[in-house]
Write a protein that holds these residues in place. Sequence first.
Motif, PDB file in Angstrom:
ATOM      1  N   UNK A 173      -5.090  -6.530  -7.263  1.00  0.00           N
ATOM      2  CA  UNK A 173      -5.543  -5.636  -8.332  1.00  0.00           C
ATOM      3  C   UNK A 173      -4.351  -4.992  -9.046  1.00  0.00           C
ATOM      4  N   UNK A 174      -3.305  -4.656  -8.281  1.00  0.00           N
ATOM      5  CA  UNK A 174      -2.132  -4.000  -8.858  1.00  0.00           C
ATOM      6  C   UNK A 174      -1.157  -4.994  -9.476  1.00  0.00           C
ATOM      7  N   UNK A 175      -1.165  -6.223  -8.968  1.00  0.00           N
ATOM      8  CA  UNK A 175      -0.203  -7.227  -9.438  1.00  0.00           C
ATOM      9  C   UNK A 175      -0.934  -8.560  -9.630  1.00  0.00           C
ATOM     10  N   UNK A 176      -1.638  -8.729 -10.740  1.00  0.00           N
ATOM     11  CA  UNK A 176      -2.410  -9.959 -10.961  1.00  0.00           C
ATOM     12  C   UNK A 176      -1.569 -11.235 -10.920  1.00  0.00           C
ATOM     13  N   UNK A 177      -0.269 -11.124 -11.187  1.00  0.00           N
ATOM     14  CA  UNK A 177       0.595 -12.306 -11.139  1.00  0.00           C
ATOM     15  C   UNK A 177       0.706 -12.869  -9.726  1.00  0.00           C
TER      16      UNK A 177
END
Length: 102
Positions: free
Chosen positions: A37-41
């Motif tokens: 959720x915080x880092x979609x990559x």
Amino acid sequence: MPDTATLPTIWLDSRELAQRFGRRHHNLLKSIDQLLAQCPAAADHVKYSTYPAIAGLGGTRHVRHALVDRIGFTLLAITLGTTQRDIVFDLLMAFEATANPN
């Protein structure tokens, strides 16, 4: 150091990670969900799957688990806290030994 594009992808199962870190599996899955959720990559470095588990009355249910690669594990390790650095280091060294057998 070999080009990372040519290295084989090695996946760690979230069930094994939870056991090694002494955490409940569903809590580790929550950490992975929060990471995504915080880092979609990071989504390219995590794959979800299910495995069959015996449920009450002899039935079977399918339980979610995640597979993480070296980069996904490194990102996840950042969120796990500093008291488990030895475990993180050992697993990262195992990744490197598997990827570079020489």
